[in-house]
Design a protein around this motif. Sequence first.
Motif, PDB file in Angstrom:
ATOM      1  N   GLY A  40      -9.519  52.879 -40.925  1.00  0.00           N
ATOM      2  CA  GLY A  40      -8.067  53.076 -40.949  1.00  0.00           C
ATOM      3  C   GLY A  40      -7.465  52.674 -42.273  1.00  0.00           C
ATOM      4  N   THR A  41      -6.139  52.536 -42.304  1.00  0.00           N
ATOM      5  CA  THR A  41      -5.426  52.117 -43.519  1.00  0.00           C
ATOM      6  C   THR A  41      -4.407  51.044 -43.157  1.00  0.00           C
ATOM      7  OG1 THR A  41      -3.866  53.958 -43.206  1.00  0.00           O
ATOM      8  CG2 THR A  41      -5.739  54.313 -44.698  1.00  0.00           C
ATOM      9  N   PRO A  42      -4.886  49.898 -42.667  1.00  0.00           N
ATOM     10  CA  PRO A  42      -3.939  48.859 -42.244  1.00  0.00           C
ATOM     11  C   PRO A  42      -3.261  48.212 -43.446  1.00  0.00           C
ATOM     12  CG  PRO A  42      -6.157  48.014 -42.176  1.00  0.00           C
ATOM     13  CD  PRO A  42      -6.273  49.474 -42.531  1.00  0.00           C
ATOM     14  N   GLY A  43      -2.110  47.597 -43.187  1.00  0.00           N
ATOM     15  CA  GLY A  43      -1.471  46.767 -44.193  1.00  0.00           C
ATOM     16  C   GLY A  43      -2.167  45.423 -44.270  1.00  0.00           C
ATOM     17  N   MET A  44      -2.221  44.861 -45.473  1.00  0.00           N
ATOM     18  CA  MET A  44      -2.891  43.583 -45.658  1.00  0.00           C
ATOM     19  C   MET A  44      -2.032  42.676 -46.539  1.00  0.00           C
ATOM     20  SD  MET A  44      -6.899  44.511 -46.196  1.00  0.00           S
ATOM     21  CE  MET A  44      -7.780  45.533 -45.040  1.00  0.00           C
ATOM     22  N   GLU A  45      -2.087  41.350 -46.245  1.00  0.00           N
ATOM     23  CA  GLU A  45      -1.407  40.329 -47.049  1.00  0.00           C
ATOM     24  C   GLU A  45      -2.420  39.252 -47.401  1.00  0.00           C
ATOM     25  OE1 GLU A  45       2.056  38.866 -45.063  1.00  0.00           O
ATOM     26  OE2 GLU A  45       2.787  40.889 -44.562  1.00  0.00           O
ATOM     27  N   PHE A  46      -2.333  38.742 -48.642  1.00  0.00           N
ATOM     28  CA  PHE A  46      -3.306  37.761 -49.141  1.00  0.00           C
ATOM     29  C   PHE A  46      -2.521  36.566 -49.686  1.00  0.00           C
ATOM     30  CE2 PHE A  46      -5.081  41.980 -49.464  1.00  0.00           C
ATOM     31  CZ  PHE A  46      -6.346  41.840 -48.943  1.00  0.00           C
ATOM     32  N   ARG A  47      -2.955  35.329 -49.287  1.00  0.00           N
ATOM     33  CA  ARG A  47      -2.303  34.098 -49.736  1.00  0.00           C
ATOM     34  C   ARG A  47      -3.364  33.080 -50.088  1.00  0.00           C
ATOM     35  NH1 ARG A  47       0.575  36.199 -45.516  1.00  0.00           N
ATOM     36  NH2 ARG A  47       2.858  36.501 -45.884  1.00  0.00           N
ATOM     37  N   LEU A  48      -3.028  32.190 -51.025  1.00  0.00           N
ATOM     38  CA  LEU A  48      -3.921  31.094 -51.404  1.00  0.00           C
ATOM     39  C   LEU A  48      -3.365  29.789 -50.859  1.00  0.00           C
ATOM     40  CD1 LEU A  48      -4.789  31.901 -55.130  1.00  0.00           C
ATOM     41  CD2 LEU A  48      -6.212  32.247 -53.105  1.00  0.00           C
ATOM     42  N   PHE A  49      -4.293  28.911 -50.376  1.00  0.00           N
ATOM     43  CA  PHE A  49      -3.928  27.596 -49.862  1.00  0.00           C
ATOM     44  C   PHE A  49      -4.875  26.558 -50.455  1.00  0.00           C
ATOM     45  CE2 PHE A  49      -2.139  30.450 -46.768  1.00  0.00           C
ATOM     46  CZ  PHE A  49      -0.965  29.845 -46.348  1.00  0.00           C
ATOM     47  N   ASP A  50      -4.436  25.302 -50.368  1.00  0.00           N
ATOM     48  CA  ASP A  50      -5.262  24.214 -50.896  1.00  0.00           C
ATOM     49  C   ASP A  50      -6.113  23.550 -49.832  1.00  0.00           C
ATOM     50  OD1 ASP A  50      -3.395  22.929 -49.374  1.00  0.00           O
ATOM     51  OD2 ASP A  50      -2.542  21.722 -51.019  1.00  0.00           O
ATOM     52  N   SER A  51      -6.145  24.132 -48.618  1.00  0.00           N
ATOM     53  CA  SER A  51      -6.914  23.539 -47.524  1.00  0.00           C
ATOM     54  C   SER A  51      -7.425  24.650 -46.614  1.00  0.00           C
ATOM     55  CB  SER A  51      -6.032  22.575 -46.722  1.00  0.00           C
ATOM     56  OG  SER A  51      -6.726  22.075 -45.585  1.00  0.00           O
ATOM     57  N   LEU A  52      -8.529  24.346 -45.922  1.00  0.00           N
ATOM     58  CA  LEU A  52      -9.115  25.335 -45.009  1.00  0.00           C
ATOM     59  C   LEU A  52      -8.160  25.628 -43.859  1.00  0.00           C
ATOM     60  CD1 LEU A  52     -11.560  27.064 -44.150  1.00  0.00           C
ATOM     61  CD2 LEU A  52     -12.461  25.039 -42.952  1.00  0.00           C
ATOM     62  N   THR A  53      -7.443  24.615 -43.379  1.00  0.00           N
ATOM     63  CA  THR A  53      -6.431  24.787 -42.343  1.00  0.00           C
ATOM     64  C   THR A  53      -5.158  24.094 -42.786  1.00  0.00           C
ATOM     65  OG1 THR A  53      -7.196  22.800 -41.183  1.00  0.00           O
ATOM     66  CG2 THR A  53      -8.159  24.911 -40.500  1.00  0.00           C
ATOM     67  N   ASP A  54      -4.046  24.647 -42.323  1.00  0.00           N
ATOM     68  CA  ASP A  54      -2.748  24.094 -42.702  1.00  0.00           C
ATOM     69  C   ASP A  54      -2.638  24.039 -44.224  1.00  0.00           C
ATOM     70  OD1 ASP A  54      -2.156  23.858 -39.991  1.00  0.00           O
ATOM     71  OD2 ASP A  54      -3.052  21.841 -39.894  1.00  0.00           O
ATOM     72  N   ALA A  56      -0.871  23.465 -48.147  1.00  0.00           N
ATOM     73  CA  ALA A  56       0.249  24.082 -48.879  1.00  0.00           C
ATOM     74  C   ALA A  56      -0.213  25.368 -49.528  1.00  0.00           C
ATOM     75  CB  ALA A  56       0.767  23.114 -49.940  1.00  0.00           C
ATOM     76  N   GLN A  57       0.708  26.369 -49.521  1.00  0.00           N
ATOM     77  CA  GLN A  57       0.404  27.636 -50.169  1.00  0.00           C
ATOM     78  C   GLN A  57       0.472  27.470 -51.676  1.00  0.00           C
ATOM     79  OE1 GLN A  57       2.534  31.018 -48.622  1.00  0.00           O
ATOM     80  NE2 GLN A  57       2.152  32.247 -50.478  1.00  0.00           N
ATOM     81  N   ILE A  58      -0.471  28.154 -52.360  1.00  0.00           N
ATOM     82  CA  ILE A  58      -0.515  28.116 -53.819  1.00  0.00           C
ATOM     83  C   ILE A  58      -0.041  29.459 -54.336  1.00  0.00           C
ATOM     84  CG2 ILE A  58      -1.991  27.821 -55.835  1.00  0.00           C
ATOM     85  CD1 ILE A  58      -3.902  26.233 -54.076  1.00  0.00           C
TER      86      ILE A  58
END
Length: 588
Positions: A40-54, A56-58
């Motif tokens: 398919g052609t789904p929408g995708m979003e990519f984010r960076l964080f400083d931890s595996l869970t929870d 802060a976003q980088i």
Amino acid sequence: MRVLFLITILLLMALPATAQSDTTIAYQGQLQDASGPHDGTPGMEFRLFDSLTDGAQIGTEIVLSAVPVTDGLFEVDLDFGAPYGAEPTYLEVMVAGETLAPRQRILAAPLAIHALSLDTAYADNRFWKLDGNSGTDPANDYLGTTDAVPLEFRVEGSRVLRIEPLPEDLPFPWQESAQNITAGWSQNSVDNGVIGATIGGGGGHRQSAVAWPNRVSGHFGTVSGGLDNAVSGFYGTVGGGNGNRALHEGATVAGGYDNQAIGWKATIGGGNGNDATADETTVGGGGRNDATGSASTVSGGMGNTASGIAATVPGGDGNTASGSRSFAVGYRAQAIHDNAFVWSDSSHTLFESTGADQFLINAAGGVGIGTNSPARDLHIKQRSTNNGQIGLQIERSDNFNNWGLYIATSDNLGFRYNDVLKSRIDADDGVYSTSSDRNAKKDIQTLSGVLGRVLKLKPRTYLMKEQDESALRSPGFIAQEVQPLFPATVAVQDGEYALKYSQITVLNTAALIELNEHFSSAMASLESESEKRFAALESANTDLRARVAALSSETRKMQALVDRNRALEERLASLESLILEGQQVAEQ
């Protein structure tokens, strides 16, 4: 709502030759849902964080409205700037509004982007340099991951190596270190849930658009390389080649083309179109060979089949060993009974066993033992000149009694029983003779009293039952008629009587000797009686001669009397004539 799983990740980047860095990374992943690879052609979003869970976003997120996904595979370029530091960085992916877990740790290549702009205080061995590091400690310094995320390497944007962590639910609780390794073409694959699998390389397109990947679906399976090879059995192995299959536990295909090791611990060494379908079977190579009987073997050749248990075809063409523990070799040899051995030459007709435990040879060029140039159907060349070690020996099954047939140093054909010479055929004149050496005999006695019994023998002429009525009649004796007279000359085996004709010759000789003795005695008696009669005749003859002499004297005397009487008669007749004449005169 479809639940998506991101099961592989590979992060790549290109570093320019200049000091100015390119912060774009190429990200490739594979999406699967419950039914398999996602399209398919789904929408995708990519984010960076400083931890595996929870955590802060980088930096800021990257939002893509439509990402092409084909057979589960997708690839996007991501540019977060240069937010990477020495601390771990994690990438979170959202697909069609669904956040995928877990986050993926970003190491090595992305950190190298940041290293281009670091001051010298950070240029230590915590980072791998392009020209290599020195003074490393393998216990602490390594390339890899510390979390349960697959590790991939790419060349020209395509995956060439994938190392997968152990699944959360191990199929074998005792197994703590059995990661999967997939190298070669990007479509080579190890099935979900499989551990300890290895694909060493190979795979790719064949005939333009046709995909020929290598695949492992069995625990600890191995495909070393090649094209379109597959392992589905535990511990199965395909060494290479094309289109080979190892489908059962411990099955092995070393190489070749379109071979299938289907049975447990079955093995195929190579070749083309070979099948080892039963447990512990082996096909060494060749083409179109089948080992279908448990523990059977086809070593090579073409179109051979070993379908019996532990049956063997060492090679050749069109041979079949279908009996248990049977053996077929050559061309179109058919060992179709248990424990049969069949060897056939180049004739185009089938040469088949007809019963169990047979050893059959069809060799138009002859069978040689001790010689490589047989001149007959069976040619045996003796290995030495020792009369006690050479030739052919036939031994009983229930003891060690045996007969030996050999050519002696004298070139005579010898026959030995338990290594004692019994008879021979003379090489010069072909005469058969039995051993008659005094030194080989004991308790020697003179044969006598046979004449009367020999005279009772009844010579016959006869036909054997299998002979036609038109056959020539044979002269001989009937063993049952001879047995009461001379038991030693009759042999009985398996209820059938036989006659030792050579002993009849000895009996005839003894009978002739007895007859000669009787004749000599009769002649002696006759001569004695003749001498007595001759003496009596001589005496009688002497007496007769005396009597004859006496008779002769008397005869002479009688003759004298006869002569006188005749003279008197003549004188008397003259007187009578005179008297008659006187009477006639008187009457006148």
